[in-house]
Scaffold this active site. Structure first.
Site, mmCIF file in Angstrom:
data_model
loop_
_atom_site.group_PDB
_atom_site.id
_atom_site.type_symbol
_atom_site.label_atom_id
_atom_site.label_comp_id
_atom_site.label_asym_id
_atom_site.label_seq_id
_atom_site.Cartn_x
_atom_site.Cartn_y
_atom_site.Cartn_z
ATOM 1 N N LYS A 89 24.831 -71.731 -73.599
ATOM 2 C CA LYS A 89 25.760 -71.679 -72.253
ATOM 3 C C LYS A 89 26.754 -72.669 -71.760
ATOM 4 C CE LYS A 89 23.791 -67.438 -72.398
ATOM 5 N NZ LYS A 89 22.582 -67.221 -71.330
ATOM 6 N N ASP A 125 14.276 -70.883 -64.182
ATOM 7 C CA ASP A 125 14.874 -70.498 -65.418
ATOM 8 C C ASP A 125 16.851 -70.850 -65.521
ATOM 9 O OD1 ASP A 125 17.329 -69.460 -67.096
ATOM 10 O OD2 ASP A 125 16.594 -67.387 -67.249
ATOM 11 N N TRP A 156 17.955 -61.346 -65.244
ATOM 12 C CA TRP A 156 17.556 -62.566 -66.502
ATOM 13 C C TRP A 156 16.572 -61.934 -65.405
ATOM 14 C CZ3 TRP A 156 18.807 -62.656 -70.566
ATOM 15 C CH2 TRP A 156 19.720 -61.906 -71.162
HETATM 16 C C1 LIG Z 1 21.368 -65.901 -71.691
HETATM 17 C C2 LIG Z 1 20.476 -66.378 -70.333
HETATM 18 C C3 LIG Z 1 19.021 -65.826 -71.117
HETATM 19 C C4 LIG Z 1 18.440 -65.426 -72.112
HETATM 20 O O1 LIG Z 1 19.012 -66.800 -73.085
HETATM 21 P P1 LIG Z 1 18.402 -66.183 -74.475
HETATM 22 O O2 LIG Z 1 18.117 -67.777 -74.908
HETATM 23 O O3 LIG Z 1 19.529 -65.586 -75.046
HETATM 24 O O4 LIG Z 1 17.229 -65.548 -74.701
HETATM 25 C C5 LIG Z 1 18.132 -65.995 -69.584
HETATM 26 N N1 LIG Z 1 18.462 -66.451 -68.737
HETATM 27 C C6 LIG Z 1 19.630 -66.298 -67.854
HETATM 28 C C7 LIG Z 1 20.408 -67.257 -67.070
HETATM 29 C C8 LIG Z 1 20.412 -66.206 -69.479
HETATM 30 O O5 LIG Z 1 22.125 -66.825 -68.666
#
Ligand SMILES: *Cc1c(COP(=O)(O)O)cnc(C)c1O
Length: 356
Positions: free
Chosen positions: A192, A168, A101
């Site tokens: 998540k 993030d 990511w």
């Molecule tokens: C799942 C995830 C993403 C991507 O998320 P989307 O909502 O599918 O764009 C980005 N960063 C991390 C750390 C993730 O676990």
């Protein structure tokens, strides 16, 4: 048979969220309409957004002057919205490369300016969080991924940064108390640890905006979303409502101190078993291990499929590891209680008895 949901995302949600959301899909309290059919401009929905924002601020102790937004486009859109708003053409942004990511975030930032990768753990397939790196003080910002969902590593410290710190936190937001004042911007896809897919939480200090000269399309402009209180266009009403329910649940559970205690206990239970059990070994260095996504490998590779089959028959769902790591991954987000982790541990013990 009881199912234990170890999916990485979309993933397990509290029963409270599912029950309340189900009810609201049929009929929202006092309105006589489904949450799916109310206007996003109605005073009822306005209140839902306002209350959800207030709960985010309360639970995470967000500084007064910060803004909380619910946006579409997933965390992946934030990979480009962050540099679009904050990285000038001739500026450099610093990134910590800790997984897939983070790499995607870096790729997008390169479209807008220069990127300086201050440190990377790609040399060991992202099995650790780099330490002792230096962030140049002329960086437009410094971007970190606090939890690496795919590789199972986590940065559990709120770093001190002289430049605006951007995180993030898609897969570990609300899993522990965070010093939000150390971050200029935090974003997290809901699916998540918060709600269903479709909404992304953004928490930001508005002082960082308006410093670069670039025309920004309205939908990608944080200022526009702040001005419109997340209602510039039709927001993901349903996903916001469900996330609001999880926020209520978090508060009822005793907030983030309580969550962190539970998450530490759950992670310890599982990592201890991985270390003890002769059939399994962990993939991540001890001081970088994630409390949310626990990655492990079979010591006898030929038994990988066998364990998946065995665990599936016992009700374990979603424990197959991501293809870039292999083996197994158990995602044990807030909504997974310790009984669920114990069920997986019991399953591992039984497997060892049969195969060791
Ligand atoms: C799942 C995830 C993403 C991507 O998320 P989307 O909502 O599918 O764009 C980005 N960063 C991390 C750390 C993730 O676990």
């Amino acid at each position: 048979m009881k199912k234990y949901n170890f999916n990485a995302g979309p993933s397990i949600l509290p029963q409270y969220t599912l029950d309340k959301t189900c009810k609201a899909v049929k009929e929202l309290d006092n309105i006589g309409l489904s949450v799916l059919e109310i206007s996003h401009r109605s005073k009822e929905f306005q209140k839902i957004v306002d209350d959800a924002v207030a709960l985010v601020k309360e639970i995470l102790k967000v500084p007064e002057n910060y803004n909380v937004l619910f946006l579409g486009g997933g965390a992946s859109l934030q990979f480009s919205m962050v540099p679009y708003n904050l990285l000038g053409d001739n500026q450099t942004a610093s990134y910590l490369e800790t997984g897939a990511w983070a790499q995607k975030a870096i790729k997008e930032a390169k479209l807008f300016g220069n990127v300086n990768v201050v440190a990377s753990s790609s040399d060991k397939n992202f099995t650790y969080i780099p330490k002792n790196f230096k962030v140049p003080e002329d960086s437009a910002y410094f971007h970190v991924t606090t939890n690496n969902t795919i590789f199972g590593s986590e940065l559990l410290e709120d770093l001190d940064s002289k430049v605006p710190l951007i995180a993030d936190m898609s897969s570990d937001i609300f899993s522990r108390p965070v010093d939000v004042s150390k971050y200029a911007l935090i974003y997290a896809g809901a699916q998540k640890n918060l709600g269903p897919a479709g909404v992304t939480l953004v928490i930001l200090n508005p002082d960082i905006l308006g410093k670069i000269e670039r025309k920004i399309p309205s939908m990608l402009d944080y200022k526009i979303h702040i001005k419109n209180n997340s209602l510039y266009n039709t927001p993901p009403v349903f996903a916001i409502y469900a996330s609001f329910m999880t926020l209520q649940w978090l508060k009822e559970q005793g907030g983030l101190e309580e969550m962190e205690k539970k998450n530490i206990a759950k992670a310890k239970l599982l990592y201890d078993e991985i270390e003890r059990n002769s059939m399994f070994c962990g993939t991540v260095e001890k001081d970088s291990r994630s409390r949310m996504n626990v990655c492990f490998l079979p010591t006898k590779p030929e038994l990988e499929q066998e364990f998946i089959k065995f665990a599936t028959e016992k009700g374990m769902v979603g424990i197959k590891g991501h293809r870039s790591v292999g083996g197994f991954r158990a995602s044990i987000y807030n909504a997974m209680d310790i009984e669920g982790v114990q069920a997986l541990v019991d399953c591992m013990k039984e497997f060892e008895k049969q195969h060791a």
